[in-house]
Write a protein that holds these residues in place. Sequence first.
Motif, PDB file in Angstrom:
ATOM      1  N   ARG A   1       4.039   6.271   4.613  1.00  0.00           N
ATOM      2  CA  ARG A   1       2.690   5.782   4.879  1.00  0.00           C
ATOM      3  C   ARG A   1       2.129   6.460   6.135  1.00  0.00           C
ATOM      4  O   ARG A   1       0.969   6.829   6.198  1.00  0.00           O
ATOM      5  CB  ARG A   1       2.725   4.268   5.051  1.00  0.00           C
ATOM      6  CG  ARG A   1       2.795   3.520   3.730  1.00  0.00           C
ATOM      7  CD  ARG A   1       2.264   2.107   3.893  1.00  0.00           C
ATOM      8  NE  ARG A   1       2.098   1.472   2.591  1.00  0.00           N
ATOM      9  CZ  ARG A   1       2.801   0.426   2.187  1.00  0.00           C
ATOM     10  NH1 ARG A   1       3.689  -0.115   2.978  1.00  0.00           N
ATOM     11  NH2 ARG A   1       2.591  -0.092   0.996  1.00  0.00           N
TER      12      ARG A   1
ATOM     13  N   ARG B   1       0.996   9.866   5.254  1.00  0.00           N
ATOM     14  CA  ARG B   1      -0.240   9.900   4.490  1.00  0.00           C
ATOM     15  C   ARG B   1      -1.459   9.712   5.388  1.00  0.00           C
ATOM     16  O   ARG B   1      -2.500  10.310   5.183  1.00  0.00           O
ATOM     17  CB  ARG B   1      -0.210   8.814   3.412  1.00  0.00           C
ATOM     18  CG  ARG B   1      -1.412   8.831   2.500  1.00  0.00           C
ATOM     19  CD  ARG B   1      -1.387   7.645   1.555  1.00  0.00           C
ATOM     20  NE  ARG B   1      -2.572   7.625   0.723  1.00  0.00           N
ATOM     21  CZ  ARG B   1      -3.744   7.151   1.135  1.00  0.00           C
ATOM     22  NH1 ARG B   1      -3.869   6.653   2.334  1.00  0.00           N
ATOM     23  NH2 ARG B   1      -4.791   7.186   0.316  1.00  0.00           N
ATOM     24  N   THR B   2      -1.321   8.863   6.353  1.00  0.00           N
ATOM     25  CA  THR B   2      -2.451   8.568   7.229  1.00  0.00           C
ATOM     26  C   THR B   2      -2.641   9.629   8.299  1.00  0.00           C
ATOM     27  O   THR B   2      -3.605   9.587   9.045  1.00  0.00           O
ATOM     28  CB  THR B   2      -2.251   7.206   7.914  1.00  0.00           C
ATOM     29  OG1 THR B   2      -0.994   7.226   8.596  1.00  0.00           O
ATOM     30  CG2 THR B   2      -2.253   6.089   6.893  1.00  0.00           C
TER      31      THR B   2
ATOM     32  N   LEU C   1       2.045   4.951  -2.430  1.00  0.00           N
ATOM     33  CA  LEU C   1       1.132   5.582  -1.485  1.00  0.00           C
ATOM     34  C   LEU C   1      -0.311   5.556  -1.967  1.00  0.00           C
ATOM     35  O   LEU C   1      -1.220   5.808  -1.184  1.00  0.00           O
ATOM     36  CB  LEU C   1       1.560   7.039  -1.254  1.00  0.00           C
ATOM     37  CG  LEU C   1       2.960   7.216  -0.694  1.00  0.00           C
ATOM     38  CD1 LEU C   1       3.280   8.687  -0.585  1.00  0.00           C
ATOM     39  CD2 LEU C   1       3.084   6.524   0.653  1.00  0.00           C
TER      40      LEU C   1
ATOM     41  N   ARG D   1      -3.469   4.160  -2.515  1.00  0.00           N
ATOM     42  CA  ARG D   1      -4.156   2.986  -2.019  1.00  0.00           C
ATOM     43  C   ARG D   1      -5.206   2.537  -3.031  1.00  0.00           C
ATOM     44  O   ARG D   1      -5.913   3.343  -3.602  1.00  0.00           O
ATOM     45  CB  ARG D   1      -4.823   3.295  -0.685  1.00  0.00           C
ATOM     46  CG  ARG D   1      -5.374   2.082   0.026  1.00  0.00           C
ATOM     47  CD  ARG D   1      -6.062   2.538   1.291  1.00  0.00           C
ATOM     48  NE  ARG D   1      -5.176   3.241   2.215  1.00  0.00           N
ATOM     49  CZ  ARG D   1      -4.472   2.629   3.162  1.00  0.00           C
ATOM     50  NH1 ARG D   1      -4.560   1.337   3.302  1.00  0.00           N
ATOM     51  NH2 ARG D   1      -3.701   3.308   3.955  1.00  0.00           N
TER      52      ARG D   1
END
Length: 309
Positions: A238, A241-242, A301, A303
Amino acid sequence: MELELSLGDSPAPAKGTSTPVLTPTHAGKEDHELVLELGVGTAKRTEQDNQKTPTHPGEDAQDQEDDGEACFRSELSLSCQPLPASAETGSANSEECRRGFEVNTVLVDGDTVQGRSLSTSSLPMEVPVRQAADQEAAEDEENTGVGGGARKKLRLSKEQSAFLEDSFKEHSTLTPKQKSDLAKKLNLRPRQVEVWFQNRRARTKLKQTEVDREYLKRCCETLAQENRRLHREVAELRALRTAPYPFYGHLPAAGFSTARVCPSCDDKVTPHNPAITASSPPVSTLFARPHFGAFTVHPVLRRQPSATS
DNA sequence: CAAATACGCGTCATTACCTCA
DNA sequence: AGTGAGGTAATGACGCGTATT
């Protein structure tokens, strides 16, 4: 990326049994690579049980229950821990060995007769047996149901126990003919043979329950450990990904764009996450789940737009 | 064919006896 | 010698499947 612990019915329909069957369906290279299926039902028949001929009612149901145990035992011995070959027999045998040949100590009319052993030449093996007086007394006791108020404890000789043990290894249940044959060979009453097998099955089940409990305990510990590791990995992914887009530019060329490998399955894409790569097996080897060739955004992942906006 | 009954055999819980530390 | 723990033969209750009526 989820831990799969399925609780459901096994393919084989169980008839009248609720014995939980734990089947490690995937044994990986490392201890914590496994998929557990906790099902209710029985597995296929074992070769041993196939030899049994159901000659009397009620045997089929029992067969299925025994089959489940037998199958589970073999699985356990392969995937968990080496079962002692004579786990359930060891205690009895060792105890008999300790006792030596004085196991036939019996009480006759209040007198103690030590180690009375009578070899009968007509028997196929030299099996010390009780004298007729003992048998008659026991039969009288059985017939009258009195026996002087208290029932006598009749100890089987070492040889009798060994013979019964061997027979039990061949078949855990008896047909009437097997029962009478055994009784004749050992000079016991058929009822005694029957009781011995009943108690023997109970002891086996008790031992098996203990083994199952240990196995499940270890499985639970392993799964909990794996679950913690996976949670850490999810958090790491996560975070990846951000991260700002240029971050992906630093990845090796063979990582994402060319080889199109899922980050969960290739250590190369997580060079910044030693926690993931150092001690963890590739996720793809954890569970025997279908693995798609083309890389797609992992469901974890991805969202949900509605969830955030 | 369905229900009632008997019978045999299984498991399970428990008791009682025996042996041993 | 006495005692408690553990092992085990034996018992009774109950359930299930099958055969019979």
